[in-house]
Design a protein around this motif. Sequence first.
Motif, PDB file in Angstrom:
ATOM      1  N   ALA A 217       0.826  -1.209   0.000  1.00 42.29           N
ATOM      2  CA  ALA A 217       0.000   0.000   0.000  1.00 42.29           C
ATOM      3  C   ALA A 217       0.862   1.261   0.000  1.00 42.29           C
ATOM      4  N   ARG A 218       1.979   1.197   0.706  1.00 44.84           N
ATOM      5  CA  ARG A 218       2.819   2.386   0.827  1.00 44.84           C
ATOM      6  C   ARG A 218       3.737   2.596  -0.371  1.00 44.84           C
ATOM      7  N   GLU A 219       4.342   1.500  -0.865  1.00 48.56           N
ATOM      8  CA  GLU A 219       5.386   1.627  -1.874  1.00 48.56           C
ATOM      9  C   GLU A 219       4.901   1.364  -3.305  1.00 48.56           C
ATOM     10  N   PHE A 220       3.824   0.582  -3.455  1.00 50.24           N
ATOM     11  CA  PHE A 220       3.403   0.173  -4.798  1.00 50.24           C
ATOM     12  C   PHE A 220       1.892   0.352  -4.962  1.00 50.24           C
ATOM     13  N   PRO A 221       1.398   1.585  -4.887  1.00 54.32           N
ATOM     14  CA  PRO A 221      -0.053   1.821  -4.945  1.00 54.32           C
ATOM     15  C   PRO A 221      -0.672   1.458  -6.289  1.00 54.32           C
ATOM     16  N   GLN A 222       0.140   1.282  -7.322  1.00 59.23           N
ATOM     17  CA  GLN A 222      -0.394   0.889  -8.633  1.00 59.23           C
ATOM     18  C   GLN A 222      -0.784  -0.581  -8.675  1.00 59.23           C
ATOM     19  N   LEU A 223      -0.421  -1.335  -7.622  1.00 61.68           N
ATOM     20  CA  LEU A 223      -0.740  -2.753  -7.563  1.00 61.68           C
ATOM     21  C   LEU A 223      -1.851  -2.982  -6.538  1.00 61.68           C
ATOM     22  N   GLU A 224      -2.886  -3.695  -6.941  1.00 61.50           N
ATOM     23  CA  GLU A 224      -4.018  -3.981  -6.064  1.00 61.50           C
ATOM     24  C   GLU A 224      -3.856  -5.384  -5.462  1.00 61.50           C
ATOM     25  N   VAL A 225      -3.790  -5.442  -4.141  1.00 60.62           N
ATOM     26  CA  VAL A 225      -3.673  -6.726  -3.463  1.00 60.62           C
ATOM     27  C   VAL A 225      -5.072  -7.302  -3.264  1.00 60.62           C
ATOM     28  N   LEU A 226      -5.302  -8.483  -3.800  1.00 56.10           N
ATOM     29  CA  LEU A 226      -6.611  -9.138  -3.716  1.00 56.10           C
ATOM     30  C   LEU A 226      -6.805  -9.788  -2.347  1.00 56.10           C
ATOM     31  N   PRO A 227      -8.048 -10.065  -1.973  1.00 55.86           N
ATOM     32  CA  PRO A 227      -8.292 -10.749  -0.704  1.00 55.86           C
ATOM     33  C   PRO A 227      -7.573 -12.097  -0.646  1.00 55.86           C
ATOM     34  N   VAL A 228      -7.091 -12.446   0.526  1.00 53.00           N
ATOM     35  CA  VAL A 228      -6.321 -13.678   0.696  1.00 53.00           C
ATOM     36  C   VAL A 228      -7.196 -14.909   0.474  1.00 53.00           C
ATOM     37  N   ARG A 229      -6.624 -15.943  -0.094  1.00 53.19           N
ATOM     38  CA  ARG A 229      -7.292 -17.224  -0.286  1.00 53.19           C
ATOM     39  C   ARG A 229      -6.530 -18.280   0.507  1.00 53.19           C
ATOM     40  N   GLU A 230      -7.263 -19.177   1.169  1.00 53.58           N
ATOM     41  CA  GLU A 230      -6.651 -20.172   2.038  1.00 53.58           C
ATOM     42  C   GLU A 230      -6.555 -21.531   1.347  1.00 53.58           C
ATOM     43  N   GLY A 231      -5.397 -22.197   1.523  1.00 55.89           N
ATOM     44  CA  GLY A 231      -5.195 -23.516   0.922  1.00 55.89           C
ATOM     45  C   GLY A 231      -4.750 -24.576   1.905  1.00 55.89           C
ATOM     46  N   ARG A 232      -4.728 -24.246   3.213  1.00 51.25           N
ATOM     47  CA  ARG A 232      -4.364 -25.181   4.289  1.00 51.25           C
ATOM     48  C   ARG A 232      -3.004 -25.843   4.071  1.00 51.25           C
ATOM     49  N   ASP A 233      -2.114 -25.162   3.338  1.00 51.47           N
ATOM     50  CA  ASP A 233      -0.753 -25.660   3.098  1.00 51.47           C
ATOM     51  C   ASP A 233      -0.738 -27.007   2.381  1.00 51.47           C
ATOM     52  N   ASP A 234      -1.832 -27.352   1.726  1.00 48.37           N
ATOM     53  CA  ASP A 234      -1.939 -28.611   0.986  1.00 48.37           C
ATOM     54  C   ASP A 234      -1.830 -28.282  -0.502  1.00 48.37           C
ATOM     55  N   PHE A 235      -0.862 -28.906  -1.203  1.00 49.50           N
ATOM     56  CA  PHE A 235      -0.586 -28.463  -2.566  1.00 49.50           C
ATOM     57  C   PHE A 235      -1.765 -28.691  -3.514  1.00 49.50           C
ATOM     58  N   GLU A 236      -2.583 -29.700  -3.273  1.00 55.00           N
ATOM     59  CA  GLU A 236      -3.735 -29.918  -4.150  1.00 55.00           C
ATOM     60  C   GLU A 236      -4.780 -28.816  -3.950  1.00 55.00           C
ATOM     61  N   LYS A 237      -5.036 -28.444  -2.695  1.00 54.90           N
ATOM     62  CA  LYS A 237      -5.973 -27.345  -2.434  1.00 54.90           C
ATOM     63  C   LYS A 237      -5.403 -26.031  -2.948  1.00 54.90           C
ATOM     64  N   VAL A 238      -4.105 -25.840  -2.779  1.00 59.17           N
ATOM     65  CA  VAL A 238      -3.467 -24.615  -3.254  1.00 59.17           C
ATOM     66  C   VAL A 238      -3.538 -24.531  -4.780  1.00 59.17           C
ATOM     67  N   GLU A 239      -3.375 -25.649  -5.456  1.00 64.37           N
ATOM     68  CA  GLU A 239      -3.487 -25.634  -6.922  1.00 64.37           C
ATOM     69  C   GLU A 239      -4.898 -25.228  -7.341  1.00 64.37           C
ATOM     70  N   THR A 240      -5.904 -25.715  -6.634  1.00 64.52           N
ATOM     71  CA  THR A 240      -7.290 -25.381  -6.966  1.00 64.52           C
ATOM     72  C   THR A 240      -7.550 -23.889  -6.802  1.00 64.52           C
ATOM     73  N   VAL A 241      -7.113 -23.311  -5.669  1.00 65.67           N
ATOM     74  CA  VAL A 241      -7.384 -21.887  -5.441  1.00 65.67           C
ATOM     75  C   VAL A 241      -6.548 -21.024  -6.381  1.00 65.67           C
ATOM     76  N   THR A 242      -5.354 -21.480  -6.745  1.00 65.91           N
ATOM     77  CA  THR A 242      -4.524 -20.712  -7.676  1.00 65.91           C
ATOM     78  C   THR A 242      -5.105 -20.745  -9.079  1.00 65.91           C
ATOM     79  N   ALA A 243      -5.590 -21.903  -9.487  1.00 66.19           N
ATOM     80  CA  ALA A 243      -6.209 -22.000 -10.816  1.00 66.19           C
ATOM     81  C   ALA A 243      -7.412 -21.076 -10.919  1.00 66.19           C
ATOM     82  N   ALA A 244      -8.212 -21.015  -9.848  1.00 62.78           N
ATOM     83  CA  ALA A 244      -9.366 -20.109  -9.848  1.00 62.78           C
ATOM     84  C   ALA A 244      -8.907 -18.657  -9.883  1.00 62.78           C
ATOM     85  N   LEU A 245      -7.858 -18.345  -9.127  1.00 61.68           N
ATOM     86  CA  LEU A 245      -7.320 -16.979  -9.108  1.00 61.68           C
ATOM     87  C   LEU A 245      -6.843 -16.568 -10.499  1.00 61.68           C
ATOM     88  N   LEU A 246      -6.152 -17.434 -11.189  1.00 62.32           N
ATOM     89  CA  LEU A 246      -5.645 -17.122 -12.524  1.00 62.32           C
ATOM     90  C   LEU A 246      -6.785 -16.977 -13.530  1.00 62.32           C
TER      91      LEU A 246
END
Length: 344
Positions: A217-246
């Motif tokens: 927010a302070r140094e890079f206001p041109q970049l919008e940080v999206l709400p955090v998504r949780e994946g429980r540190d499990d790579f299969e869940k993380v792949e699912t949330v990342t695919a949706a994010l992309l």
Amino acid sequence: MVPVTRITIQDVAREAGVSVATVDRVLNRRAGVRSDTVKRVEAAADKLAYQPDRLAARLARARDYRFCFVLPTGTNTFMQSLHSEVEATAARLTAERIRISVRLVDVFDGLALAEELERLGEDFDGVAVVALDHPAVREAINGLADAGVKVVTLVSDAPGSKRVHYVGIDNTAAGRTAAMLLGRFVGPRKGKVGLIAGSLALRDHVERQFGFEQVMAREFPQLEVLPVREGRDDFEKVETVTAALLAETPDLVGIYNVGAGNRGIVAALEATERSGEVIFLAHDLTPFTRKHLVRGTIDAIVNQDPGHQARSAARVLLSACEDTPIVPDQERIRIDVFLRDNIP
């Protein structure tokens, strides 16, 4: 070289004009010694710079110190490395009459973690736990402390509890570091940045998110940080949330994973052919993240040394049990930053 003469308890007894047994009682804070004698013994020990032989005292104990490390179950590669380092530390300390065991539990489940901690009280002198910031977990830690068990939190803290020490990096600073790196890698481009966490009930993940958003927010206001998504540190869940994010964010320019599951993010980036286009900041140097840092799918890694953490936790527990001070600089876990040009 002139040999260094070790000051013994017999030297302190002669200096104070008392018996060795009296010195032993004073130094171990046992009752039954007059206050003026206590002062005389303490003055003699200070004058001679006496340092007790902790190993000899430990060997003279009727039983070993027993420590338990409570670590997460799951596919988190960093935690698996930490587990291995704990076992290596346990092997080294066996000769010093210290026994270390490991319990595995789902640390994302506050009640399950609390129940596991509650079962440890009668069996251990000290406990190191990857803590969840949950009321039941704090109460379980407090219960252990009230029963005389020394508790340190490891990697993730529970600062409102009666733990004696936190062994881990400054996670807010780690998040700030990741933000500065990601922002500079993105450069003048505008767009959105995705945040992925294991769980916002883990204090280390929350603190990293806070530090990251603060700097963005302070140094890079041109970049919008999206709400955090949780994946429980499990790579299969993380792949699912990342695919949706992309899929949902065509103008995504960066991803910061505050926890584990990096295998899932790499898979999603490669499946969409957006690796290299989307800047990816990860935590923890593992064989997998190392390979993809070299390949360029991961742009930088913010690291903490699991071996240092395992050894530090054991040292702090031992110091707490023996009522001796720690060396703060020795126990400070530093933040490392790795690019593909400086990986060890």
